[in-house]
Motif scaffolding. Structure first.
Motif, mmCIF file in Angstrom:
data_model
loop_
_atom_site.group_PDB
_atom_site.id
_atom_site.type_symbol
_atom_site.label_atom_id
_atom_site.label_comp_id
_atom_site.label_asym_id
_atom_site.label_seq_id
_atom_site.Cartn_x
_atom_site.Cartn_y
_atom_site.Cartn_z
ATOM 1 N N PHE A 204 0.842 -1.199 0.000
ATOM 2 C CA PHE A 204 0.000 0.000 0.000
ATOM 3 C C PHE A 204 0.881 1.255 0.000
ATOM 4 C CE2 PHE A 204 -2.697 3.161 2.325
ATOM 5 C CZ PHE A 204 -3.603 3.359 1.303
ATOM 6 N N TRP A 205 1.993 1.190 0.711
ATOM 7 C CA TRP A 205 2.958 2.309 0.721
ATOM 8 C C TRP A 205 3.526 2.508 -0.700
ATOM 9 C CZ3 TRP A 205 8.271 1.887 -0.392
ATOM 10 C CH2 TRP A 205 9.051 3.001 -0.082
ATOM 11 N N ALA A 206 3.929 1.391 -1.326
ATOM 12 C CA ALA A 206 4.635 1.469 -2.611
ATOM 13 C C ALA A 206 3.794 2.107 -3.719
ATOM 14 C CB ALA A 206 5.095 0.071 -3.038
ATOM 15 N N ILE A 207 2.500 1.828 -3.719
ATOM 16 C CA ILE A 207 1.676 2.322 -4.847
ATOM 17 C C ILE A 207 1.259 3.776 -4.663
ATOM 18 C CG2 ILE A 207 0.836 0.050 -5.564
ATOM 19 C CD1 ILE A 207 -1.811 0.687 -4.071
ATOM 20 N N ARG A 208 1.639 4.389 -3.521
ATOM 21 C CA ARG A 208 1.326 5.810 -3.327
ATOM 22 C C ARG A 208 2.561 6.665 -3.618
ATOM 23 N NH1 ARG A 208 -0.415 6.051 2.517
ATOM 24 N NH2 ARG A 208 0.818 4.151 2.622
#
Ligand code: FDA
Length: 513
Positions: A204-208
């Protein structure tokens, strides 16, 4: 060796076995023989430079209406060893959502555009194919006190934009679009649909901010709406060199990032013709601003903080936030809000862009060197977006976009050309590279940082067919600084076979690191 024709056939065959209703596959799969193929392919291409790039035409374009259709494409493309390019708004500067050097399929999310707003919760679920204009319209149609902090161009797609960061006039008050995402649905390499809980905090962190294309297909985002006053104020003051632009731009660098965060003043630099016969070239600096409040508060604030700009009440226009989105998109005043829904793109052109972050004000002599290079060219632009405010309070590692405290402003360099031929593009691209080189002493160093959403393949690319962590680290640290390694770790966990890859996708982290 399978021919492209037989791959076509095999793919259609594979897809048709996935659909209970066989005829339905014809409505969403477009082969190069289909009469609509070219118009669908070209419909959202923003950088016209890539328009007739025939060496890189997709085997098929699929325009799914339903998630199960995307699952089927993933499954069949994996089976046949085809690459996938996911396209939302098609605004990628280097065309990575619709170009590929190996046989590939475009999944175009143009039909996935629903928006569900929950005003009580002050949140919304937005499907990835939605444009910023559609999102802004849906918010502004219902309320004058809510907004969403994202980019200025209404035809940009939320799929690429949110996953690369995304900023606009509310940046200083509320940060990036990516800072205001609460949840998402992502389809992973196995066709599984994961929400935030199921995908885990690392993914979830990576796709933001890390770019969605390396990790899967983002189907929809849950966003946090932000509050704005029902009346905001916009102004644009333009000054040429003869009217003191150099001193004003120089001063702006010391002021803009420190202003109260309700005030956003960006600078657009361009060369213009002046004089009676239009023969004199000069530089024009436009101070283009949004204030979250009314004129009577703005004028004393400007008199105190930036009196040299000479802002008067008559330079200002009061409006609602939704009207301000039209203003900043460059629409004429008085046009209906529905222009935000229009997909005819305003700024289509052949262009090349690059970006920088500035941490120390550029001296006047430095600015004068830019003017010299500008005066020798045509159709060249610089946009300077001030940081500070909320951007200073968010830690560098909160999301992959690391350009926070200490950055005064972001620079975007753009060069355009009219005729889409090699000679014109080589000349203009050479020019922008020279400008980039000239700017080296004045901008961030170690690394010389860049913004992922202003994608620039000059920074480096993965090698065809294989990726190397060490090579990718060279451009990765420019976009992500210390966050690059964490991105490669997330990639190793979610797509270890590197199925989702492109020229600038995140490679998996090799064991030795
Ligand atoms: P596109 O569809 O081309 O996708 C871009 C990348 O994201 C590709 O790699 C693609 O594969 C991937 N992707 C797209 N959808 C995906 C999905 N659902 N799941 C996984 N991956 C996906 N930026 C900014 O911050 N502020 C601004 O004001 C502007 N203004 C602006 C104006 C104009 C005219 C242009 C051309 C661009 C901008 N941008 C910008 C830059 C913009 O934010 C950037 O190009 C975005 O990546 C565009 O997103 P799209 O979905 O439109 O692009």
């Amino acid at each position: 060796q399978a021919t492209s024709h037989s791959i076509h056939g095999d793919f259609i065959q594979c897809m048709s076995t996935q659909f209970r209703d066989y005829t339905k596959s014809f409505e969403i799969i477009f082969t190069s023989d289909s009469p609509l193929f070219q118009s669908i392919l070209q419909s959202t291409i923003q950088n016209m430079r890539w328009l007739n790039y025939s060496t890189s035409t997709p085997l098929l374009i699929v325009t799914p209406f339903h998630e199960s259709e995307i699952q089927a494409v993933l499954l069949c493309s994996k089976k046949l060893g085809l690459q996938i390019r996911t396209r939302s708004g098609g605004h990628d500067y280097e065309g990575l959502s619709y170009l590929c050097d190996t046989p590939f399929i475009i999944i175009d999310l143009i039909n996935l555009r629903s928006i569900e707003i929950n005003f009580e919760e002050e949140t919304a679920w937005v499907q990835s194919g939605t444009t910023l204009g559609e999102l802004y319209y849906a918010i502004g149609e219902k309320t004058s006190v809510h907004a969403f902090p994202a980019g200025l161009c209404p035809t940009v797609g939320v799929g690429g934009h949110f996953s690369g960061g995304g900023f606009g006039t509310l940046l200083r008050k509320y940060g990036l679009a990516a800072d205001n995402i609460l949840d998402a649905y992502l389809m992973d390499v196995n066709g599984q649909i994961l929400d935030r809980k199921a995908m885990g905090e690392d993914l979830f962190w990576a796709i933001r901010g890390g770019g969605g294309a390396s990790f899967g297909i983002i189907l929809s985002w849950k966003i946090r709406l932000v509050r704005v006053p029902s009346t905001v104020t916009a102004f644009t003051i333009s000054k040429t060199l003869e009217q003191g632009a150099t001193k004003l731009v120089h001063m702006w660098q010391y002021i803009a990032y420190k202003l109260p965060e309700d005030l956003f003043i960006r600078v657009i630099l361009q060369n213009v013709q002046e004089g009676n016969n239009g023969n004199n070239k000069t530089i024009q600096a436009s101070f283009n601003s949004l204030f979250l409040g009314e004129i009577d508060k703005l004028i004393p604030l400007m008199n105190e903080s930036f009196p040299e700009l000479g802002l008067l009440a008559e330079n200002c226009i009061q409006m609602s936030w939704i009207e301000s989105t039209l203003y900043f998109a460059g629409f004429q005043q008085g046009l209906p809000l529905e222009v935000l829904l229009d997909k005819t793109q305003l700024y289509k052109s052949n262009f090349k862009a690059k970006s920088d972050f500035v941490r120390e004000p550029i001296p006047e002599e430095g600015l004068e060197g830019i003017w010299k290079m500008f005066l020798a060219e045509e159709m060249v632009f610089i946009i300077m977006d001030p940081f500070g405010g909320q951007m200073n309070r968010i830690p560098e590692s909160a999301v992959p976009f690391p350009h926070r405290n200490g950055n005064l402003y972001n620079i975007q360099y753009i060069v355009k050309w009219e005729v889409n031929d090699i000679k014109a593009s080589n000349k203009q691209i050479h020019w922008i590279r020279m400008l980039y080189e000239y700017m080296r002493p004045y901008v961030s160093k170690d690394p010389r940082a860049a913004y992922l959403n202003y994608r620039d393949l000059d920074l480096g690319t993965n090698s065809l067919g294989s990726t190397s962590y060490a090579e990718a680290n060279e451009w990765g640290k420019k976009y992500f600084k210390g966050n690059f390694k964490r991105l490669t770790r997330v990639k190793s966990m979610t797509d270890p076979q590197n199925s989702f890859r492109s020229e600038q996708s995140i490679p998996p982290l090799p064991r030795k690191y």
